[in-house]
Structure formats: C-alpha cells, structure tokens
Design a protein around this motif. Sequence first.
Motif, PDB file in Angstrom:
ATOM      1  N   SER A  43       3.494  11.569  13.191  1.00 55.01           N
ATOM      2  CA  SER A  43       3.896  10.441  12.366  1.00 55.01           C
ATOM      3  C   SER A  43       2.673   9.676  11.891  1.00 55.01           C
ATOM      4  N   LYS A  44       2.859   8.972  10.797  1.00 53.88           N
ATOM      5  CA  LYS A  44       1.811   8.083  10.292  1.00 53.88           C
ATOM      6  C   LYS A  44       2.441   7.108   9.314  1.00 53.88           C
ATOM      7  N   THR A  45       1.995   5.862   9.343  1.00 54.01           N
ATOM      8  CA  THR A  45       2.407   4.864   8.373  1.00 54.01           C
ATOM      9  C   THR A  45       1.184   4.108   7.887  1.00 54.01           C
ATOM     10  N   ILE A  46       1.274   3.603   6.660  1.00 57.76           N
ATOM     11  CA  ILE A  46       0.190   2.858   6.039  1.00 57.76           C
ATOM     12  C   ILE A  46       0.677   1.444   5.758  1.00 57.76           C
ATOM     13  N   SER A  47      -0.111   0.467   6.118  1.00 61.70           N
ATOM     14  CA  SER A  47       0.268  -0.928   5.920  1.00 61.70           C
ATOM     15  C   SER A  47      -0.544  -1.537   4.780  1.00 61.70           C
ATOM     16  N   GLY A  48      -0.142  -2.737   4.380  1.00 59.89           N
ATOM     17  CA  GLY A  48      -0.883  -3.472   3.376  1.00 59.89           C
ATOM     18  C   GLY A  48      -0.295  -3.381   1.993  1.00 59.89           C
ATOM     19  N   MET A  49       0.812  -4.107   1.754  1.00 59.65           N
ATOM     20  CA  MET A  49       1.389  -4.157   0.414  1.00 59.65           C
ATOM     21  C   MET A  49       2.333  -5.347   0.318  1.00 59.65           C
ATOM     22  N   ILE A  50       2.601  -5.765  -0.913  1.00 56.45           N
ATOM     23  CA  ILE A  50       3.526  -6.856  -1.180  1.00 56.45           C
ATOM     24  C   ILE A  50       4.926  -6.265  -1.350  1.00 56.45           C
ATOM     25  N   THR A  51       5.908  -6.838  -0.654  1.00 57.52           N
ATOM     26  CA  THR A  51       7.262  -6.263  -0.683  1.00 57.52           C
ATOM     27  C   THR A  51       8.321  -7.329  -0.943  1.00 57.52           C
TER      28      THR A  51
END
Length: 378
Positions: free
Chosen positions: A194-202
């Motif tokens: 698994s892998k997730t990427i953070s850092g965005m406006i939602t």
Amino acid sequence: MEEEMRYSRKVIVGFIVLLAALMSPRLVFGDDDLVRVTPQIAVEQAQAFFDDVSDEPVTACDPVKMVNSDGESIGYIVRAKRNDVNYGYVVFDSERSWWISEYCLAPNALLPIERASEEIALLASSDNVVALKIDELTVGVADLDKNIALDVSGKKVPSKLSSGGNRGGSPEQFDDVFVSAKDLYKQGYVVDASKTISGMITPTQTEVIKETKTYACAVSAMLAVSSHYVTLNRLKLPDLYSELWKLSGTSDKGTKYDQATGLYFTQGGTLPDRPAPAIKEFCARRGKELETSFVWYPSWDSFRMNTDSGNLSIFSGRLRSNGSGHAMAVVGYVAMHNTYSNAKKYLLVVWNGRTNQLQFLPYDVSIYTSHDGTYCKG
C-alpha cells in the motif's frame, strides 16, 4: 459407532492449556479493525487441542474460517486426520465463553458443513466461502463475495453479510461501490502492499456549491490534484474553480437543487480527456511544469506505478447500470489477499469530492461501461 464417538458441545476437560493460549492477545478471531488469527495459527491451536484429548495420533489441517450473521470473523473449523483419513474436527468460536463450541473425533467424520445438503456441500467446495454460524448448534455456509448464505438444508437464510466490495449485480450509485477497510479486515483480508500521498486541497461538494454555486466532480478532482503540485489559496476557491472549469471545457448541464445546502447550483460535465491538458496549463500558469497523460481502460497497476513515483492521478468511470459517471482523485493504492482463500483484492485510495475523507475503491472494472485514467508527473 456411538462408542467410538468422542463428541461434546461443551468443553468439559483438557482445555486449560489451550484456553490460556487462546486468551493470548495475539489470538483474536475478530475485532473492530483486524482479524489477527491466521489459518496457520488456528491449525496450531487445533493440533494442541487434539494432542490433549485424542487417544490416537491425529493431524490438524484444512482450516475453514467461520463468521457470524453480520459477516464478522469469529473463529475456525479445523479438520482432524489420521493416516490421511478424516477423523473429526474442532470448532473454535470466540463468541462462546469456552472458545470451543464443538468437537468430534471418529473415523471418517466429516466437517459440519460437509454433512449437510448437496447444495451446501457444493457451495462449500468453492473459493471465497466460509462457514456461517446460524445459531449455537447450527452451521451453514456463506459466500461473502456473492452475499449468499445457506443453512444445512441448502436454503437461503437472511443475513447482514459484509460483501467487501462486490455488492452483487451492478451498483446503481458510486456510494455502493466504495468499501470499508473494516469490512475487508473482518473477512480475513490483509494488506500486501500500500501507499498513499498526502498534501492537497479537498473542498467538499457542499463547500464548493456554497462558495461557487457550481459543481463538477472532474473539476473538483482537477483542483485536488493540482493543489499537490502548486500552492493555492483556499480562500480564492471560486476563482480557482472557475479557471479549471473553463480550461477543461466543462459544460453546463443545467440547474440542480442541493438538499444539503438548500441552494440551486449549476451542474457541470467534463469530457474524460480534458482534465490532462487543463491541469498542465493550470500548473504552468503558476510556474510548475507537469507531464500529463490520458488513457482509456487503464490497469490498476498503472495507478500503482504513478503513485509509487510520488504522483497523483484521476480515475473516472461510467456505471454499467445507468451510465452515471464520476471522477475521483487517486492518492494511493492497496493490494490485499484473503488469509483463508488467498483471493486477491486490488483497490485505489481515492478522494471522491463529496466528503473530506479518503475512500477505498475496488478495481473491479466490470461494473463500468468505460473507465479512464489521467496521470500527472512532476
């Protein structure tokens, strides 16, 4: 035959050592988040039990996961063999105070799910099928993927089984497509990668409608993905949303009423191949050069590779049931396997624009008439 049977529905003697082992923190059949007991551990504990109560040397094998009517893992049925011949079984049930609800030791003895009707025996021989505890004395079988439960006579029984993503048939809305990690873990799925990427406006759909009086899922996905690569001022959402709307050629699809806000808003529609160039231009205007691409009918692996490279994507699909389409920002992936059946599941971790929570999207493309992917690299 009765004299040969050593059979009990209550554990009376010989379980003190086994009970101590089962009470160990690592031996938990099911809880709110994880299924910690693997088939191997169940076999080991069954072997310890058989060694303690059997006058004959037997071998524990062939563990079958058992669930309750909610689809929650509660134990295992483990077979006993002597000289490669069936010789009984033990039923581990975490809902019972003594943990063991039933055992049988006798030549040619079958598992409870094997001595039932032809229909139940046939289903029990299939992959992805588990034993179903119907009541304290009755065990049937359940196919969690197909949401089918049968009693010992082969008749369907009512249940609230968690399907783990395959809801049966073609879903009518995207809310029916997403799955919860809790349900998957309860069914015995464990994470392989698994892998997730953070850092965005939602900004959520409700927030977008309140602030812009418009909404298009593809525009929200473009905004979220772009915000990972360039710094955006959330307070300027109306201007940012309008810019992406125009860059992507999003068209007005009429006015709709939003019950959550009590407002009328303009619903937008975006052609699948338009987000890629729109994101590229949007970020270029802010000094960030991106490579963007668009692909019809992409594989799950293509999203995995893009995530592994540290980049975001957009997944878009049209439901086969009614043609409803939805676009979502892809921020990660999960690969899992079932500890009982070894069945594989591949999921995308997505932000779908309607809430501020990430969700798990099973990569089952059979439910779509078409699907596509937009990839960013920067």
